[in-house]
Write an enzyme that holds these catalytic residues in place. Structure first.
Site, PDB file in Angstrom:
ATOM      1  N   LYS A   1       0.865  -1.186   0.000  1.00  0.00           N
ATOM      2  CA  LYS A   1       0.000   0.000   0.000  1.00  0.00           C
ATOM      3  C   LYS A   1       0.901   1.235   0.000  1.00  0.00           C
ATOM      4  CE  LYS A   1      -3.903   1.930   2.665  1.00  0.00           C
ATOM      5  NZ  LYS A   1      -4.850   1.681   3.774  1.00  0.00           N
TER       6      LYS A   1
ATOM      7  N   SER B   1      -9.819   1.971   2.732  1.00  0.00           N
ATOM      8  CA  SER B   1      -8.944   2.723   1.883  1.00  0.00           C
ATOM      9  C   SER B   1      -7.947   1.862   1.095  1.00  0.00           C
ATOM     10  CB  SER B   1      -8.154   3.734   2.725  1.00  0.00           C
ATOM     11  OG  SER B   1      -7.338   3.071   3.672  1.00  0.00           O
TER      12      SER B   1
ATOM     13  N   SER C   1      -9.968  -0.535   6.912  1.00  0.00           N
ATOM     14  CA  SER C   1      -9.366  -0.368   5.584  1.00  0.00           C
ATOM     15  C   SER C   1      -8.720  -1.610   4.996  1.00  0.00           C
ATOM     16  CB  SER C   1      -8.338   0.751   5.615  1.00  0.00           C
ATOM     17  OG  SER C   1      -8.995   1.975   5.490  1.00  0.00           O
TER      18      SER C   1
HETATM   19  N1  GLN Z   1     -13.252   4.454   6.205  1.00  0.00           N
HETATM   20  C1  GLN Z   1     -12.276   4.768   7.187  1.00  0.00           C
HETATM   21  C2  GLN Z   1     -11.976   6.236   7.159  1.00  0.00           C
HETATM   22  O1  GLN Z   1     -12.303   6.835   6.194  1.00  0.00           O
HETATM   23  C3  GLN Z   1     -11.100   3.922   6.895  1.00  0.00           C
HETATM   24  C4  GLN Z   1      -9.928   4.278   7.707  1.00  0.00           C
HETATM   25  C5  GLN Z   1      -8.873   3.226   7.630  1.00  0.00           C
HETATM   26  O2  GLN Z   1      -9.074   2.123   8.100  1.00  0.00           O
HETATM   27  N2  GLN Z   1      -7.738   3.622   7.128  1.00  0.00           N
HETATM   28  O3  GLN Z   1     -11.438   6.789   8.050  1.00  0.00           O
END
Ligand code: GLN
Length: 472
Positions: free
Chosen positions: A77, A152, A176
């Site tokens: 990532k 994400s 995420s």
């Molecule tokens: N949907 C979560 C956010 O927008 C995801 C965050 C994550 O796990 N990086 O904060």
């Protein structure tokens, strides 16, 4: 030779039996990427300068000195530092920034001789649930390109799902890893907070961020977890091994499965998911597990608690991106104007929204009523989980309310935030959780079931994940 859908151990066997070389395997995945990436947009960069790593891995194998991951290609990532390579958290503000050191997880994988194959797309600074908020354009779901891959970590999940690598490393702050795993039909593990070092991860919410694997099987997730979970003095929240052992229930076979009934009866859950969840429960019953309804009274407040704590931490973590030390600089008349221009142009809309929100909840006069209150509730939720784990060994919930949604479907930020409903409680409590692909929507898209364990009891997740996988 058929190199489709290789798991770690299958690739290991082919390499060890000299049926393929490391280079053949890497070339194979590079070919898959060049065929599919223009449509899917999982990768931001393909690493082409890995000859030294490939040769070293091949030598290790030839000398019989290979380890579990020697020669195994994986994707990263774009928020995990890999020395001398660009890393941007999919943000314009970090364009051109090159990592000056390796993250701890990369050190672990280098030690193994694994081969990084590319840097994958994500929502900017890991804020989002669809990968629509990337400065590099959205990633598409390899199973249906009209749907999002989740976020994400949409890039790493799509990279694994389109079979362009054996596994990927990503980060999970509220879901995420697990949510994209469920949308793409693969396995995603969010380890216990403090089990895997955050050193070299571009921080989002430092008290919540965890690095974990995206894999094709539960067994692969277990293999990666066992390699990256290690104490690291570079991360002050890394938990020393003796302390982990005190909390883990090793050798204790999971028997009782808890269901937070009220929570999983959420009206927003799709009928496909409801049916799949019930089927998962009956599989566990048939396999001899005891199902117990439990209460975690404040579990549903995890999401609002997250959306106070996360913006607060993110606004402070992102303060360092000011055009002076990292990435791009938009020069203004004076220093203040340089800050304003750089940050105004470098950050996308969602990131700016969170910074404003975070600065507000931390501001004088409001700090205690927002941030303070959220922190107190967080401790309460953590306690409630610890108490629940006195009665049951693991907890199961759906990973998400339904399957992958379509692009643009969640244009209202709150609709997007609700995607984390089932995944965020584990991060709030700092406990491990896995999403295993199980069931399908009526359109044939994958669904995921989530299994949650108490601190440092990842082993229980692998045991139960396998039960679901074997009875898909
Ligand atoms: N949907 C979560 C956010 O927008 C995801 C965050 C994550 O796990 N990086 O904060």
């Amino acid at each position: 030779m058929n190199l489709e859908n290789l798991t770690i151990l299958q690739a290991r066997n082919l390499l060890d039996n000299k049926q393929i070389t490391v280079r053949t395997l890497v070339d194979h995945y590079r070919r898959v990427i060049s065929e599919k990436n223009h449509e899917i947009n999982a990768y931001i960069e393909i690493f082409t300068n890995t000859d030294a790593e490939i040769d070293r891995a091949q030598k290790m194998i030839d000398k019989g000195e290979q380890k579990t991951l020697t020669g195994i290609p994986y994707a990263l990532k774009d928020n995990i530092l890999y020395k001398d390579h660009q890393v941007t958290s999919a943000s314009k503000i970090l364009e051109g920034y090159v990592a000056s050191y390796d993250s701890h997880v990369i050190e672990c994988l280098k030690e193994e001789g694994a081969i990084p194959i590319g840097r994958t797309n994500m929502d900017e600074f890991a804020m989002g649930s669809s990968t629509e908020y990337s400065a590099y354009g959205p990633t598409k779901n390899p199973l249906d390109a009209s749907c999002v891959p989740g976020g994400s970590s949409g890039g790493p999940a799509a990279a694994v799902a389109m079979d362009s690598c054996v596994f990927a490393l990503a980060s999970d702050t509220a879901g995420s890893i697990r949510q994209p795993a469920s949308f793409c039909g693969i396995v995603g593990l969010c380890p216990t907070y403090g089990a895997v070092s955050r050193s070299g991860l571009i921080s989002l919410g430092s008290s919540l961020d965890c690095i974990g694997p995206l894999t094709k099987t539960t067994e692969d997730a277990q293999i990666i977890y066992n390699i990256i979970n290690a104490y690291d003095y570079m991360d002050s929240t890394s938990v020393p091994l003796e302390k982990r052992n005190m909390q883990s229930r090793a050798f204790h076979k999971p028997k009782k499965i808890g269901i937070p009934r009220e929570f999983v009866n959420d009206p927003g859950i799709s009928s496909d998911m409801k049916a799949s969840f019930d089927r998962a429960v009956s599989i566990f019953i048939d396999a001899g597990y005891e199902i117990v309804d439990i209460e975690i009274p404040h579990i549903a407040l995890s999401l609002p608690v997250y959306y106070i704590i996360l913006p607060a931490e993110a606004s402070s973590n992102l303060a360092r991106f000011d055009g002076v030390r990292y990435g791009i600089r938009e020069k203004g008349e004076d220093l203040l104007e340089t800050y304003i221009k750089t940050r105004g142009e470098g950050f996308g809309k969602e990131v700016r929204r969170r910074i404003i929100l975070g600065t507000y909840v931390l501001s004088a006069g409001y700090r205690d009523s927002y941030y303070g209150q959220a922190t107190r509730l967080r401790s309460l939720i953590r306690e409630e989980f610890i108490n629940a784990f006195k009665k049951v060994d693991v907890i199961i919930t759906p990973t998400t309310s339904g399957g992958a949604f379509r692009f643009g479907e969640k244009s209202d930020p709150v609709a997007m935030y609700i995607s984390d409903l089932f995944t965020v409680p584990a991060n709030i409590a700092g406990i491990p959780a896995i999403s295993v692909s199980f069931g399908k929507t009526k359109d044939g898209m994958p669904l995921g079931m989530q299994i949650i364990a108490s601190h440092f009891n990842e082993d229980a997740l692998f045991v139960l994940g396998k039960v679901l996988e074997d009875n898909k």
